[in-house]
Design a protein around this motif. Sequence first.
Motif, short mmCIF file in Angstrom:
data_model
loop_
_atom_site.label_atom_id
_atom_site.label_comp_id
_atom_site.label_asym_id
_atom_site.label_seq_id
_atom_site.Cartn_x
_atom_site.Cartn_y
_atom_site.Cartn_z
N GLU A 1 35.28 28.64 -68.99
CA GLU A 1 34.32 29.74 -68.82
C GLU A 1 34.92 31.03 -69.39
O GLU A 1 35.49 31.85 -68.68
N MET A 2 34.83 31.17 -70.72
CA MET A 2 35.62 32.18 -71.42
C MET A 2 35.21 33.63 -71.14
O MET A 2 36.06 34.51 -71.12
N ASP A 3 33.92 33.90 -70.90
CA ASP A 3 33.52 35.29 -70.64
C ASP A 3 34.22 35.81 -69.39
O ASP A 3 34.78 36.92 -69.38
N THR A 4 34.21 35.01 -68.34
CA THR A 4 34.87 35.40 -67.09
C THR A 4 36.37 35.56 -67.30
O THR A 4 36.97 36.54 -66.84
N ILE A 5 36.97 34.62 -68.01
CA ILE A 5 38.42 34.63 -68.20
C ILE A 5 38.85 35.82 -69.07
O ILE A 5 39.83 36.51 -68.75
N MET A 6 38.10 36.12 -70.12
CA MET A 6 38.44 37.28 -70.96
C MET A 6 38.27 38.59 -70.18
O MET A 6 39.04 39.53 -70.36
N ALA A 7 37.27 38.63 -69.29
CA ALA A 7 37.06 39.85 -68.48
C ALA A 7 38.23 40.05 -67.51
O ALA A 7 38.71 41.18 -67.32
N ILE A 8 38.71 38.97 -66.91
CA ILE A 8 39.87 39.06 -66.00
C ILE A 8 41.09 39.55 -66.78
O ILE A 8 41.83 40.43 -66.34
N ALA A 9 41.27 38.99 -67.97
CA ALA A 9 42.43 39.36 -68.79
C ALA A 9 42.38 40.84 -69.18
O ALA A 9 43.39 41.54 -69.13
N PHE B 1 47.28 38.59 -71.87
CA PHE B 1 46.89 37.86 -73.07
C PHE B 1 46.22 36.54 -72.67
O PHE B 1 46.58 35.94 -71.66
N VAL B 2 45.28 36.11 -73.50
CA VAL B 2 44.67 34.79 -73.31
C VAL B 2 45.00 33.92 -74.51
O VAL B 2 44.80 34.33 -75.66
N ILE B 3 45.56 32.76 -74.22
CA ILE B 3 45.86 31.79 -75.27
C ILE B 3 45.02 30.55 -75.00
O ILE B 3 45.01 30.03 -73.88
N GLU B 4 44.29 30.11 -76.01
CA GLU B 4 43.48 28.90 -75.86
C GLU B 4 44.26 27.70 -76.39
O GLU B 4 44.56 27.65 -77.59
N ASP B 5 44.61 26.77 -75.51
CA ASP B 5 45.13 25.49 -75.98
C ASP B 5 43.90 24.67 -76.34
O ASP B 5 43.27 24.04 -75.48
N ALA B 6 43.55 24.74 -77.63
CA ALA B 6 42.35 24.07 -78.12
C ALA B 6 42.72 22.78 -78.84
O ALA B 6 42.03 22.33 -79.75
N ALA B 7 43.83 22.17 -78.42
CA ALA B 7 44.34 20.95 -79.05
C ALA B 7 43.23 19.91 -79.25
O ALA B 7 43.19 19.22 -80.26
N GLN B 8 42.33 19.82 -78.26
CA GLN B 8 41.29 18.78 -78.29
C GLN B 8 39.95 19.33 -78.75
O GLN B 8 38.95 18.62 -78.75
N ALA B 9 39.92 20.60 -79.13
CA ALA B 9 38.63 21.30 -79.18
C ALA B 9 38.13 21.68 -80.58
O ALA B 9 37.30 22.57 -80.72
N ILE B 10 38.59 20.97 -81.61
CA ILE B 10 38.10 21.30 -82.95
C ILE B 10 36.58 21.13 -83.02
O ILE B 10 36.02 20.18 -82.46
N ASP B 11 35.92 22.08 -83.67
CA ASP B 11 34.47 21.98 -83.90
C ASP B 11 33.65 21.97 -82.61
O ASP B 11 32.61 21.33 -82.53
N GLY C 1 40.23 33.73 -77.55
CA GLY C 1 41.46 34.29 -77.00
C GLY C 1 42.22 35.12 -78.03
O GLY C 1 41.86 35.15 -79.20
N HIS C 2 43.30 35.80 -77.58
CA HIS C 2 44.13 36.56 -78.53
C HIS C 2 44.77 35.62 -79.54
O HIS C 2 44.91 35.95 -80.72
N LEU C 3 45.16 34.44 -79.03
CA LEU C 3 45.77 33.41 -79.87
C LEU C 3 45.18 32.06 -79.46
O LEU C 3 44.71 31.92 -78.32
N ALA C 4 45.23 31.08 -80.37
CA ALA C 4 44.75 29.75 -80.02
C ALA C 4 45.54 28.71 -80.80
O ALA C 4 46.12 29.02 -81.85
N VAL D 1 46.03 29.97 -84.40
CA VAL D 1 44.98 30.92 -84.75
C VAL D 1 45.36 32.28 -84.19
O VAL D 1 45.67 32.40 -83.00
N ILE D 2 45.34 33.28 -85.06
CA ILE D 2 45.70 34.64 -84.65
C ILE D 2 44.44 35.48 -84.69
O ILE D 2 44.01 35.91 -85.77
N ASN D 3 43.82 35.68 -83.54
CA ASN D 3 42.59 36.48 -83.50
C ASN D 3 42.88 37.96 -83.32
O ASN D 3 42.13 38.80 -83.79
N ASP D 4 43.96 38.26 -82.59
CA ASP D 4 44.34 39.66 -82.37
C ASP D 4 45.23 40.12 -83.53
O ASP D 4 46.34 39.63 -83.70
N GLU D 5 44.70 41.05 -84.31
CA GLU D 5 45.36 41.43 -85.57
C GLU D 5 46.78 41.96 -85.40
O GLU D 5 47.59 41.89 -86.31
#
Length: 373
Positions: free
Chosen positions: A134-142, A148-158, A170-173, A192-196
């Motif tokens: 539930e990313m909206d809630t998690i990003m708001a808490i962060a 920082f929020v890091i997404e372990d998206a190992a299983q989550a391609i596409d 997340g900031h990183l994934a 993945v580096i989302n935070d520049e």
Amino acid sequence: MIPFNKPYLTGKETTYIEDAVTSGKISGNGIFTKKCQFFFEKKYGFNKTLLTTSCTDALEMASILINIKAGDEVIMPSYTFVSTANAFVLRGANIIFADSKEEHPNIDETKIEGLITPKTKAIVVVHYAGHACEMDTIMAIALKHNLFVIEDAAQAIDSFYKGKALGSIGHLATFSFHETKNIISGEGGLLVINDEQFGDRAEIIWEKGTNRSAFFRGDVDKYGWVDVGSSFLPSDIISAFLYAQLENLLDIQQKRKAIWNTYYEQLKPLEKKGLVKLPKVPENSTNNAHMFYLVCNSNEDRKGLIKHLKANHIHAVFHYLSLHKSPFYIDKYEGEKLVNTDNFSEVLLRLPLYYELSRNMQEKIIQKINEYF
Ligand SMILES: *Cc1c(COP(=O)(O)O)cnc(C)c1O
């Protein structure tokens, strides 16, 4: 024997490896590495990406990038792979495990805020089975607690959350291309580096702590040792293999989704009878068909079903053992009981799901499951 997994080759892998070899440049950050990174950035809107030798390595890079130091606390689910935790333990962090949701192995976002202390540095989420947390809630808490929020998206391609690609939030994934994932290169991964703010330093850590990437771009006139780092980049031979897979992403995903849907439809009657539960894709998430699992009513049921399938030459497997109860962490764990995590450890069962699983084989698996019940 119907195996649990069979790596799928699209046919172009060896052609591209040959191209890489004949081009004469087979170390890291070559032509195929750039092609793969460009593909991910364009298709999923990732700000910047770096291929790595594994998701484990990408997680270790993330841990270095957010400057984890001894005594820092990192919140994550206990129902996950060892590497999610190890990457931060390696830099001295204490892992604060949160429970899963009752109806899904993903981290229960309502349990996170209560675990935050002045030492908390990051939240690591794991999109289990490619289903979004539930990313909206998690990003708001962060944001509220400056974490920082890091997404372990190992299983989550596409896979997507409210239309946004998992790994882009997340900031990183991190992603994995291990041979058990949807898209593979044997071993392989992606940061993945989302935070520049992390972009330049990520390249340095990737290239052994040197500013080699900037040198080859012509941004600096000599390169040297400028930070900590390691050799996190894959050989271009690995990237060549991966590129062949990426070209067939759509086909691979369509096939996997068809198999997933067949399981779901045909096993639905068992769920209706209360004999087993099927996966619940969260409301805001798509399903990338990484995994099809059953939630059995008891550990005895799971054992019995594994045994029955095995006797019929079908390999079905359980999954994670709660990390907070692992031999390595049990003495360090001071938190509460994690009932949902422990439950999934005891009763979740994964069924064979791979590109070459034929209709006949799948019918047999479904028939044998019905036979057991
Ligand atoms: C597969 C997996 C990893 C590890 O990936 P590697 O590429 O093998 O290092 C990490 N986390 C999760 C959730 C995974 O499923």
